[in-house]
Design an enzyme around this catalytic site. Structure first.
Site, short mmCIF file in Angstrom:
data_model
loop_
_atom_site.label_atom_id
_atom_site.label_comp_id
_atom_site.label_asym_id
_atom_site.label_seq_id
_atom_site.Cartn_x
_atom_site.Cartn_y
_atom_site.Cartn_z
N SER A 46 121.48 94.51 96.84
CA SER A 46 121.72 93.57 95.75
C SER A 46 123.23 93.50 95.56
O SER A 46 123.92 94.51 95.68
CB SER A 46 121.07 94.08 94.46
OG SER A 46 121.51 93.32 93.36
N TYR A 72 126.37 94.23 100.10
CA TYR A 72 125.88 93.73 101.38
C TYR A 72 126.57 94.45 102.54
O TYR A 72 125.96 94.67 103.59
CB TYR A 72 126.09 92.22 101.49
CG TYR A 72 125.39 91.44 100.40
CD1 TYR A 72 124.25 91.93 99.76
CD2 TYR A 72 125.87 90.20 100.00
CE1 TYR A 72 123.61 91.21 98.76
CE2 TYR A 72 125.23 89.47 99.00
CZ TYR A 72 124.11 89.97 98.39
OH TYR A 72 123.47 89.25 97.41
N HIS A 93 125.17 81.41 102.44
CA HIS A 93 124.52 81.76 103.70
C HIS A 93 125.51 81.99 104.84
O HIS A 93 125.36 82.92 105.63
CB HIS A 93 123.49 80.70 104.11
CG HIS A 93 122.24 80.78 103.31
ND1 HIS A 93 121.21 79.89 103.47
CD2 HIS A 93 121.83 81.64 102.34
CE1 HIS A 93 120.22 80.19 102.64
NE2 HIS A 93 120.59 81.25 101.94
N LYS A 111 116.52 78.97 104.43
CA LYS A 111 117.04 77.60 104.46
C LYS A 111 117.64 77.25 103.11
O LYS A 111 117.26 77.86 102.12
CB LYS A 111 115.94 76.63 104.88
CG LYS A 111 114.69 76.71 104.01
CD LYS A 111 113.52 76.08 104.69
CE LYS A 111 112.24 76.39 104.01
NZ LYS A 111 111.93 77.73 103.68
#
Length: 176
Positions: A46, A72, A93, A111
């Site tokens: 998270s 991350y 992304h 997506k």
């Protein structure tokens, strides 16, 4: 019979889409008549805190042993993770997928894949250069009906296809 191949997943983000993905991922593969592969969630990250990742693991009922990370960067360093599911907002992304690829991780990215073609091209180039799997999570591609329709088209059973109109809604009344 040989042992099934185990895919070791890292989950990057803890929102609703990640929740749905993980709950489906950890279902017993035999419920889909699959015996050659199993999936394990090895780590969750998270961006807000490791505690949020721990809560996600608990809420999704991920089997014991998954690591919880508050960044991350920590997730992509985990040697127990082979592939990362990127479930951040689509505006992130590109940067999150690139982080995974640069760390040598295969990626399944939710997506929309990227916000523009240049970003998509760069991710594809990076994945190819590092010999990594990279895919946008377009699940309808693997529906049995979608597979059958593609086969009908490829075999010429439908004739020449000039136009396709599709409705991928969930039956919601759009007038309300």
């Amino acid at each position: 019979m040989s042992s099934p191949y185990t895919v070791r997943w890292g989950i990057l983000a803890t929102g609703m889409i990640a929740d749905l993905f993980v709950k489906d991922l950890i279902l017993d593969p035999s419920t889909r008549d699959v015996s050659d592969v199993t999936h394990e969630v090895k780590a969750v990250a998270s961006s807000s805190s490791a505690d949020r990742a721990k809560k996600f693991i608990e809420e999704c009922k991920v089997p014991e042993g998954a690591a919880a990370y508050g960044s991350y960067e920590e997730l992509v360093k985990d040697k127990n993770v082979d592939i990362v599911y990127v479930a951040t907002p689509h505006s992130h992304h590109y940067q999150n997928t690139m982080l995974c690829l640069e760390a040598g991780k295969h990626v399944l990215c939710e997506k929309a894949f990227t916000t523009n073609a240049a970003q998509a091209k760069k991710l594809i180039e990076t994945a190819k250069a590092k010999n990594l799997f990279l895919m946008e999570a377009v699940w309808t591609r693997f529906f049995p009906l979608s597979i059958q329709i593609r086969k009908f088209i490829e075999d010429g059973n439908l004739g020449a296809v000039h136009r396709v109109i599709a409705d991928n809604s969930f039956g919601d009344n759009v007038e309300e």
